[in-house]
Scaffold this active site. Structure first.
Site, PDB file in Angstrom:
ATOM      1  N   CYS A  12      -4.178   0.576  -2.382  1.00  0.00           N
ATOM      2  CA  CYS A  12      -4.156  -0.741  -1.625  1.00  0.00           C
ATOM      3  C   CYS A  12      -3.050  -1.743  -2.238  1.00  0.00           C
ATOM      4  CB  CYS A  12      -5.317  -1.363  -1.546  1.00  0.00           C
ATOM      5  SG  CYS A  12      -6.543  -0.887  -0.669  1.00  0.00           S
ATOM      6  N   CYS A  51     -10.578  -3.551  -4.126  1.00  0.00           N
ATOM      7  CA  CYS A  51      -9.690  -4.333  -4.471  1.00  0.00           C
ATOM      8  C   CYS A  51     -10.629  -5.767  -4.904  1.00  0.00           C
ATOM      9  CB  CYS A  51      -8.643  -4.874  -3.529  1.00  0.00           C
ATOM     10  SG  CYS A  51      -7.527  -3.390  -2.992  1.00  0.00           S
ATOM     11  N   ASN A  69       0.755  -1.191  -0.010  1.00  0.00           N
ATOM     12  CA  ASN A  69      -0.060  -0.076  -0.174  1.00  0.00           C
ATOM     13  C   ASN A  69       0.903   1.201  -0.063  1.00  0.00           C
ATOM     14  OD1 ASN A  69       0.626  -1.173   2.442  1.00  0.00           O
ATOM     15  ND2 ASN A  69      -0.922   0.391   3.370  1.00  0.00           N
ATOM     16  N   GLU A 104      -3.074  -4.887  -2.919  1.00  0.00           N
ATOM     17  CA  GLU A 104      -3.672  -5.843  -3.930  1.00  0.00           C
ATOM     18  C   GLU A 104      -3.688  -4.997  -5.217  1.00  0.00           C
ATOM     19  OE1 GLU A 104      -4.809  -4.990  -0.983  1.00  0.00           O
ATOM     20  OE2 GLU A 104      -6.100  -6.488  -0.136  1.00  0.00           O
ATOM     21  N   CYS A 127     -10.033  -5.285   0.660  1.00  0.00           N
ATOM     22  CA  CYS A 127     -11.251  -4.631   0.875  1.00  0.00           C
ATOM     23  C   CYS A 127     -12.034  -4.478  -0.457  1.00  0.00           C
ATOM     24  CB  CYS A 127     -10.639  -2.854   0.825  1.00  0.00           C
ATOM     25  SG  CYS A 127     -10.199  -2.304  -0.575  1.00  0.00           S
ATOM     26  N   GLU A 174       0.333   5.023   0.726  1.00  0.00           N
ATOM     27  CA  GLU A 174      -0.625   6.353   1.392  1.00  0.00           C
ATOM     28  C   GLU A 174      -0.264   7.591   0.844  1.00  0.00           C
ATOM     29  OE1 GLU A 174      -0.705   5.529   5.557  1.00  0.00           O
ATOM     30  OE2 GLU A 174      -2.016   3.647   5.148  1.00  0.00           O
TER      31      GLU A 174
HETATM   32  N1  THU Z   1      -5.247  -1.571   2.716  1.00  0.00           N
HETATM   33  C1  THU Z   1      -4.532  -2.452   1.735  1.00  0.00           C
HETATM   34  O1  THU Z   1      -3.619  -2.124   1.200  1.00  0.00           O
HETATM   35  N2  THU Z   1      -5.527  -3.377   1.243  1.00  0.00           N
HETATM   36  C2  THU Z   1      -6.842  -3.626   1.588  1.00  0.00           C
HETATM   37  O2  THU Z   1      -7.453  -4.593   1.127  1.00  0.00           O
HETATM   38  C3  THU Z   1      -7.373  -2.844   2.717  1.00  0.00           C
HETATM   39  C4  THU Z   1      -6.338  -1.722   3.152  1.00  0.00           C
HETATM   40  C5  THU Z   1      -4.278  -0.556   3.225  1.00  0.00           C
HETATM   41  C6  THU Z   1      -5.102   1.023   2.725  1.00  0.00           C
HETATM   42  C7  THU Z   1      -4.260   1.764   3.945  1.00  0.00           C
HETATM   43  O3  THU Z   1      -2.906   2.424   3.312  1.00  0.00           O
HETATM   44  C8  THU Z   1      -4.274   0.904   4.978  1.00  0.00           C
HETATM   45  O4  THU Z   1      -4.581  -0.322   4.649  1.00  0.00           O
HETATM   46  C9  THU Z   1      -5.114   1.264   6.191  1.00  0.00           C
HETATM   47  O5  THU Z   1      -6.414   1.162   5.398  1.00  0.00           O
END
Ligand code: THU
Length: 126
Positions: free
Chosen positions: A53, A89, A42, A55, A86, A44
């Protein structure tokens, strides 16, 4: 490919996460139909909604390299318990495959689910 190897690759990818806001580091390892592995973590952003994310990062890398068919994705994070992909994704994976294995680990146990089980009745145009 052995799913323990795929999970290890996802844990390695997790180390590259850029997560200064949530502190949640996620790693993914995507296995293509022909056996290649693409990783993602991920990334941000100060504008939180611009965050990507793990994925989807892996899917974008694979698709941009010419691979659009996938058999499995391993997903791990530094949270306790399993990290389920999530909704966005799940929708993005559904764009490319009818179904696939979703490999999760909580650090000591492995859970294998199917995408269709996690995301039934997906929105599709074709
Ligand atoms: N996140 C992912 O990388 N994948 C997911 O399926 C759920 C959330 C990340 C996004 C964000 O940077 C952090 O987790 C907190 O939400």
């Amino acid at each position: 490919m052995n799913y323990n190897v795929l999970l290890k690759t996802a844990y390695e990818a997790m180390e590259q996460a850029y997560a200064p806001y949530s502190g949640v580091k996620v790693g993914a390892a995507l296995l293509t139909y022909s056996g290649e592995v693409y990783t993602g973590s991920n990334v941000e952003n100060a504008s939180y909604g611009a965050s990507i994310c793990a994925e989807r990062a892996a899917v974008l890398k694979a698709v941009n390299a010419g691979y659009t068919s996938f058999t499995a994705i391993a997903v791990v994070s530094n949270l306790s318990g399993y990290t389920y992909p999530c909704g966005i994704c799940r929708q993005v994976l559904t764009e490319f495959v009818d179904d696939m294995d979703i490999i999760l680990s909580d650090g000591s146990h492995i859970k294998i689910l199917r995408l269709k089980e996690l995301f039934p009745y997906a929105f599709k145009i074709k």
